[in-house]
Scaffold this active site. Structure first.
Site, PDB file in Angstrom:
ATOM      1  N   ASP A  84       1.606  -0.695  -0.264  1.00 58.66           N
ATOM      2  CA  ASP A  84       0.195  -0.303   0.148  1.00 58.66           C
ATOM      3  C   ASP A  84       0.607   1.343   0.148  1.00 58.66           C
ATOM      4  O   ASP A  84       2.502   1.048   0.203  1.00 58.66           O
ATOM      5  CB  ASP A  84      -1.078  -0.147   1.480  1.00 58.66           C
ATOM      6  CG  ASP A  84      -2.235   0.818   1.538  1.00 58.66           C
ATOM      7  OD1 ASP A  84      -2.294   1.486   0.105  1.00 58.66           O
ATOM      8  OD2 ASP A  84      -2.876   1.105   2.129  1.00 58.66           O
ATOM      9  N   ASP A 119      -3.625   7.273  -3.850  1.00 54.96           N
ATOM     10  CA  ASP A 119      -5.441   7.424  -3.684  1.00 54.96           C
ATOM     11  C   ASP A 119      -5.514   8.670  -2.753  1.00 54.96           C
ATOM     12  O   ASP A 119      -4.887   8.157  -1.292  1.00 54.96           O
ATOM     13  CB  ASP A 119      -6.379   6.399  -3.515  1.00 54.96           C
ATOM     14  CG  ASP A 119      -5.802   5.303  -2.804  1.00 54.96           C
ATOM     15  OD1 ASP A 119      -4.592   5.173  -2.578  1.00 54.96           O
ATOM     16  OD2 ASP A 119      -6.950   4.989  -2.184  1.00 54.96           O
ATOM     17  N   ALA A 190     -11.476   3.542   1.140  1.00 55.53           N
ATOM     18  CA  ALA A 190     -12.417   4.130   2.025  1.00 55.53           C
ATOM     19  C   ALA A 190     -13.455   2.741   2.634  1.00 55.53           C
ATOM     20  O   ALA A 190     -14.465   3.937   3.066  1.00 55.53           O
ATOM     21  CB  ALA A 190     -12.729   5.180   1.258  1.00 55.53           C
ATOM     22  N   CYS A 273     -14.062 -22.485  19.272  1.00 55.60           N
ATOM     23  CA  CYS A 273     -13.584 -22.476  17.101  1.00 55.60           C
ATOM     24  C   CYS A 273     -13.009 -24.198  17.927  1.00 55.60           C
ATOM     25  O   CYS A 273     -12.814 -24.534  19.210  1.00 55.60           O
ATOM     26  CB  CYS A 273     -12.910 -21.909  16.726  1.00 55.60           C
ATOM     27  SG  CYS A 273     -11.919 -22.160  16.302  1.00 55.60           S
ATOM     28  N   CYS A 275      -9.789 -24.851  16.911  1.00 52.41           N
ATOM     29  CA  CYS A 275      -8.643 -24.281  15.755  1.00 52.41           C
ATOM     30  C   CYS A 275      -7.494 -25.159  16.862  1.00 52.41           C
ATOM     31  O   CYS A 275      -7.709 -25.648  18.179  1.00 52.41           O
ATOM     32  CB  CYS A 275      -8.362 -23.192  15.552  1.00 52.41           C
ATOM     33  SG  CYS A 275      -7.545 -22.161  16.784  1.00 52.41           S
ATOM     34  N   CYS A 278      -7.666 -23.095  19.982  1.00 44.79           N
ATOM     35  CA  CYS A 278      -9.243 -23.298  20.311  1.00 44.79           C
ATOM     36  C   CYS A 278      -8.962 -24.682  21.744  1.00 44.79           C
ATOM     37  O   CYS A 278     -10.041 -24.991  22.322  1.00 44.79           O
ATOM     38  CB  CYS A 278     -10.145 -22.848  20.468  1.00 44.79           C
ATOM     39  SG  CYS A 278      -9.886 -21.382  19.771  1.00 44.79           S
TER      40      CYS A 278
HETATM   41  N1  GUN Z   1      -6.519   1.260   3.221  1.00 47.22           N
HETATM   42  C1  GUN Z   1      -7.617   1.119   3.602  1.00 47.22           C
HETATM   43  N2  GUN Z   1      -8.561   2.130   2.653  1.00 47.22           N
HETATM   44  C2  GUN Z   1      -7.522   2.422   2.468  1.00 47.22           C
HETATM   45  C3  GUN Z   1      -8.148   3.342   1.062  1.00 47.22           C
HETATM   46  O1  GUN Z   1      -8.683   3.302   0.307  1.00 47.22           O
HETATM   47  N3  GUN Z   1      -6.578   3.950   0.210  1.00 47.22           N
HETATM   48  C4  GUN Z   1      -5.443   2.797   0.259  1.00 47.22           C
HETATM   49  N4  GUN Z   1      -4.489   3.231  -0.175  1.00 47.22           N
HETATM   50  N5  GUN Z   1      -5.364   1.931   1.423  1.00 47.22           N
HETATM   51  C5  GUN Z   1      -6.549   1.766   2.802  1.00 47.22           C
HETATM   52 ZN    ZN Z   2      -9.765 -21.244  17.365  1.00 47.91          ZN
END
Ligand code: GUN
Ligand code: ZN
Length: 658
Positions: A84, A119, A190, A273, A275, A278
């Protein structure tokens, strides 16, 4: 780079190819912290991870190490890595110390597999003016990033994030504009605030208005979705990737993720659960541990539980039971139930993607099931159904109905003008939940014969059936409704028809095969396929129709599991002669003509045009641009997908015609 292997609703099981290997989707990408990662997520099932390029860039030591040794060594993960861009930091702190170009350049430099442009995540419910202003910047940067990547022949793939706040039209507009740019993947951004505030209904509007304008051939990523409670719903809307820091953030806070919601350790009397964590520890064991040890164990549970849900979803897609899973999951919180109901508003869109035939039966799990695309599709077909003068509506029996209908049927009430009954000019249909009216001839065609619903009807089902009766009686001169139905569905009383005792249902195999062909291939196709000296061969064991011949020539086989026809060469020729483009046709280009005639399967890139009504699992005709029949086969994708994909198979060829 991305191929669809199996589908259900808008959900797909796919493969995504990257420079560090191919992964199966839907996939969950655990968020890796480049500096303080404590959990080896690969050990618990992660095939792909996501980390933050901006955090690496900002830390001199990390940055240098990433440049020297590469991103994969830095985070010690040799599979595909997505990065990201720092947009999230931008949305939290209002500013970042990096430009769009710089972050793109940096991501390529450290060898990410999938990078992201900078973004602007616009929060939900902001003023439209702000959403529009932010969106223009997001679009400009997406274009800049792609141009920059192309100019420099970058190896990484690129994300272009869909924004637009909670404005449906802005989400669609953004998705349309980004589609023109031909990015490699399309995250939907978002949405974290919507999920944190349990505004799942608005989440559905945001996602559906984004995906409907995105290309079907590219993977979509629901950014920041890390709670297993929402995975099934998101997949049914067409999302392929998720990312989650939730597994560790919740663990820091002693919270367990589950498809039923979130559990706090302090409230647990039992582990949630089965797993490894758990089964090996009790809540008291965990409470007695030191913080770090406990956090790591809860994080492990959170990952195992999340990956288990992803696998369950993929299995549901293979089986065709994804919506049953969604409806089940959505019952864990009223806001999720709202989301499921909101999804029903989009059934026109979902219908374009839902396979015609599935391995599993349609299960009615509650009133939300009435909004599923299969029902809309059936009623649309029924509106076009070749109708006789009168309609007889019979009460539901066990399935297949035709096996249990017989003898004196009982009293019928009249709706419409009262005439003498002419059984040769009458349609017999069974009234049932959830498909409304089912012509008796179609009683074992999928999904009309492959569905289960509770015998105790809910109010929505009663209202739905009432609406179907009101609509369809309008198509007929007179409708005769069986007395049992009048009681069961609380229909206003009419007069008893004087001919009631004469109304008998007669099984007619020729009528049945023609009706199924009309339903499958279009009106009048039954007549076209099954003319001449028709012979029907049935299974000795089950008594079901298996093969249909004209003289000695096979025209079609009827598939036992769903009662649809699979054509023979003669059948394909008859269907082709009796209709013209676009009916049941896939046009392939000149280059692929010889291969298609040889019986080779057809790749999406060779397809020139397709009948808009084609859905996955349909039997189709393969023709050239002069409408010469080249072959016939089974479609693996729906119209939209065939047109959008440039890679992978579109049609399985049953047989070429030389
Ligand atoms: N991680 C969570 N939401 C967003 C987003 O709207 N844009 C980016 N780039 N990373 C995110
Ligand atoms: Zn578990």
């Amino acid at each position: 780079m991305f191929e669809i292997k199996a589908k259900d609703n808008r959900g797909r099981v796919g493969t995504l190819k990257t420079n560090h290997g191919t992964i199966k989707t839907p996939a969950l990408m655990p968020v890796i912290h480049p500096r303080k990662q404590v959990i080896d997520v690969g050990k618990y099932g992660a095939d792909i991870v996501i980390t933050n390029a901006y955090l690496i860039y900002k830390d001199e030591n990390l940055k240098q190490e990433a440049i020297d040794n590469g991103l994969h060594d830095l985070i010690n993960f040799q599979g595909p890595v997505m990065t990201d861009s720092g947009s999230f930091q931008l949305s939290v702190y209002g500013d970042v110390e990096i430009s769009n170009k710089e972050v793109i350049e940096f991501q390529e430099l450290i060898g990410t597999d999938i990078g992201t442009s900078l973004d602007i995540p616009t929060a939900p419910y902001v003023d439209r003016e702000l959403a529009e202003k932010d969106l223009e910047i997001t679009l400009k940067r997406a274009k800049e990033a792609i141009d920059f990547k192309n100019e420099n022949n970058y190896k990484m793939k690129l994300n272009s994030v869909v924004q637009g706040s909670t404005f449906k039209d802005l989400r669609s507009y953004c998705a349309e504009e980004l589609t023109k740019l031909e990015a490699d993947l399309y995250p939907i951004g978002a949405v974290v605030p919507l999920m944190e505030s349990y505004n799942y209904s608005d989440l559905v509007d945001v996602v559906m208005n984004s995906v409907k304008a995105l290309p079907d051939s590219k993977p979509r990523h629901l950014m920041g979705a890390g709670h297993p409670m929402v995975f099934a719903l998101a997949v049914a809307m067409g999302c392929d990737l998720f990312d989650s820091a939730a597994y560790i953030l919740y663990a820091e806070d002693d919270r367990f993720l589950s498809t039923r919601g979130t559990y706090k350790l302090e409230n647990l009397m039992e582990m949630p659960c089965s797993c490894e964590v758990c089964t090996n520890y009790t809540p008291d064991d965990l409470r007695a541990m030191d913080k770090k040890e406990r956090r790591d164990l809860i994080a492990k549970h959170n990952l195992l539980t999340s990956f288990a849900e992803i696998k369950r979803i993929r299995q549901a897609i293979y089986e065709g039971s994804l919506m049953e899973l969604v409806e089940e999951r959505c019952r864990v919180h009223p806001n999720l139930l709202d989301a499921c109901r909101t999804l029903g508003v989009y059934s026109n869109d979902l219908e374009k993607y839902d396979p015609r035939v599935k391995k599993s039966a349609f299960f009615y799990t509650g009133p939300e099931s009435l909004n599923r695309p299969e029902i809309k599709r059936h009623l649309d077909k029924l509106r076009l159904y070749d109708k006789k003068r009168d309609l007889v509506i019979l009460p539901p029996t066990r399935k297949p109905y035709s096996k249990y209908i017989g003898g004196r049927l009982g009293d019928f009430y009249i709706y419409g003008s009262q005439m003498e009954i002419d059984l040769d000019n009458t349609d017999f249909m069974v009234l049932d939940v959830p498909f409304g009216l089912i012509p008796v001839e179609l009683d074992d065609v999928y999904p009309l014969g492959q569905n289960e619903s509770p015998r105790i009807y809910d109010m929505n089902a009663i209202e739905f059936v009432g609406d179907v009766i009101s609509e369809f009686t309008e198509f007929y001169s007179q409708t005769l409704i069986h007395s049992k139905i009048i009681d069961k569905f609380e229909i206003g009383l009419y007069n008893i028809h004087p001919d009631s005792h004469d109304i008998k249902f007669k099984k007619d195999d020729i009528k049945k095969i023609k009706a199924i062909a009309n339903y499958q291939f279009g009106e009048e196709m039954g007549e076209a396929l099954f003319s001449g000296d028709i012979k029907i061969e049935k299974s000795k064991k089950t008594g079901k129709i298996r093969h249909i011949y004209s003289g000695n020539e096979l025209i079609a086989n009827m598939r036992a599991s769903d009662s649809y026809f699979v054509l023979s060469t003669e059948g394909a020729k008859r269907l082709h002669n009796a209709s013209k483009f676009p009916n049941n046709r896939v046009i392939v280009n000149e280059d692929s003509e010889p291969f298609t005639r040889e019986g080779k399967s057809v790749f999406a890139k060779f397809v020139v045009d397709v009948d808009k009504n084609i859905r996955s699992n349909d039997e189709v005709l393969l023709v050239n641009e002069d409408d010469e029949l080249l072959a016939y086969g089974k479609s693996l994708l729906s119209y939209n997908e065939i047109m959008d994909f440039n890679t992978g198979q579109a049609i399985k060829n049953r047989k070429g015609i030389k």
